[in-house]
Write an enzyme that holds these catalytic residues in place. Sequence first.
Site, PDB file in Angstrom:
ATOM      1  N   ARG A  27      -7.502  -1.101  11.624  1.00  0.00           N
ATOM      2  CA  ARG A  27      -6.264  -0.518  11.097  1.00  0.00           C
ATOM      3  C   ARG A  27      -6.453   0.522   9.993  1.00  0.00           C
ATOM      4  NH1 ARG A  27      -6.161  -6.050   9.579  1.00  0.00           N
ATOM      5  NH2 ARG A  27      -6.566  -6.384   7.366  1.00  0.00           N
ATOM      6  N   TRP A  68       5.921 -10.351   1.313  1.00  0.00           N
ATOM      7  CA  TRP A  68       5.476  -9.562   2.464  1.00  0.00           C
ATOM      8  C   TRP A  68       6.208 -10.023   3.735  1.00  0.00           C
ATOM      9  CZ3 TRP A  68       3.114  -9.972   7.243  1.00  0.00           C
ATOM     10  CH2 TRP A  68       2.532  -8.797   7.743  1.00  0.00           C
ATOM     11  N   GLU A  96     -10.411  -2.476   4.514  1.00  0.00           N
ATOM     12  CA  GLU A  96      -9.066  -1.977   4.789  1.00  0.00           C
ATOM     13  C   GLU A  96      -8.909  -0.603   4.147  1.00  0.00           C
ATOM     14  OE1 GLU A  96      -6.282  -5.913   4.892  1.00  0.00           O
ATOM     15  OE2 GLU A  96      -6.742  -5.226   2.888  1.00  0.00           O
ATOM     16  N   ASP A 104       0.771  -1.263   0.000  1.00  0.00           N
ATOM     17  CA  ASP A 104       0.000   0.000   0.000  1.00  0.00           C
ATOM     18  C   ASP A 104       0.799   1.308   0.000  1.00  0.00           C
ATOM     19  OD1 ASP A 104      -1.517  -2.139   0.851  1.00  0.00           O
ATOM     20  OD2 ASP A 104      -2.157  -1.218   2.706  1.00  0.00           O
TER      21      ASP A 104
END
Length: 529
Positions: A186, A80, A238, A56
């Site tokens: 989040r 990741w 998200e 992101d």
Amino acid sequence: MKNLIFVWSVLFVFIGCNQTPKEKQDTSQSVDSIHSEEELYRPNFHFTPKTGWMNDPNGMFFYNGYYHLFFQHYPDGNVWGPMHWGHAVSTDMVQWRELPIALEPDEKGYIFSGSAVVDMENTSGFGDGSTPPIIAMFTYHDPVGEKEGREDFQTQAIAYSLDEGTTWTKYEGNPVIDNPGIKDFRDPKITWDMEHKQWLMVLAADDKTMFYGSRNLKDWDLLSEFGKGIGAHGGVWECPDFFPIQVENSDEVKWILIQSLGPGGYNGGSGTQYFVGDFDGKKFKLDPSMENLSEKHKHWIDYGKDNYAGVTWSNIPDSDGRVLFMGWMSNWQYANKVPTETWRGAMTVARELRLKKVGDIYRVYSLPVEELGNYISKTYDKELIEVENTVKIATSANIDLAKAIIKYEFALSQNENYEFRLSNQKGDTLKFGFDKPKNQFYLDRKKSGITSFNEDFANKVSIAPRTSKSEKISVKIVLDKTSIELFFDNGETVMTEIFFPIAPFETFSAAGKTIFKIEKLKINQLKFN
Ligand code: FRU
């Protein structure tokens, strides 16, 4: 430059360890041996980290002539991992300079997604009187708590910078928002709410957006919630964003809530929807025209599979006034598997978002930022091309199709399918177009090159319902080595996808069963230093 055989044998061994026997069968796909990974797949102008993993965009703000882009980054691997905030700057959102890492994980956890604002009035008190502090807000993700099976391992924290975003100090009072017992809690995105003189923050919390307000960026009050049972809910919500925007050609101001989710995107996996409504300083109220959203009428920022977690820049001066957006050009279905080794992940081009009212429906339009036009080195024009069967429009003899902006229109006729293709002599073809009987756009990367790294990458043709009623369809295409960004109907419908041909695309052509006309074709060659 890396030795190709080495790169691809490493990749093969790496993939080989993780593959099911079915995936293993397809070893016929390999890159053209004269091209290295850098040459073939490193985008010409889309941002990628020099090395390592990226997801992101984070903390985007503008200050003192620079657009800042932070990003979810794992510098020590190409999948990741423990999240850092990488950092890059640009004077025009097109060419980026990567800077040292801005935020590193610590004993409180990984540094997940978030935002940054310029605290002009020093409401936070972090300022030293000489320069406005920049405040970043992010999610601490505590991997230990997660492993222990707790629910409260994500909390919100802040850091400040007194040198225009170069170095950062984490606040000693962190976290500033504790976890109320929600596992997915989040991605704080802050906006200055001019009308109600408050800092506003939106947070993704499982299946809803939570709205918070603050006077000093440290103490946050929960104002309201939105979204349970509204819009798409195929996965966890998200990376929200929330901002006011003027409706084009009117004095009306509406608020847009952008809300990514995964899975559950329109064509599978990650996707970003938006809601239009009003905000009274506490509560977001969906516009009545958006109530009872049916599957077909849910609103998506982008219908392609590769534009996720996109948010807008803060602190854009009033003299500019644009709403500027950028997303991550990948999808969690296969992001960790795409066939690059040195780096993994790219951003979309920066886009300007506009809100238009068509009939009684509000729609977000996106178009690439006009700054891209500063890189045009030559233009190829053609007023009219008649397409019957297949017609070549351009080839690599005159245009490098890996850094180009192509624009044209076509009028709907008796013809049913309006297809456009990028291809190479190795047999790779990327197809897109408009299916008139179904009234939908499509993008087909099934035969676009390397696809076997994940079955969700190219198992389906992506589609997007057409909402414009115009008799003519306008197309704007931004092309790089490994991505296509399609803006149909002046940005009313957008499709962004990545691809990995085994050699560069050499030919751009059009196809139709019966005659149709391409009008006002303009191919702009881009040039970068
Ligand atoms: C979205 C996301 C965010 C999270 C980050 C972790 O892609 O899952 O919700 O903060 O990635 O890297």
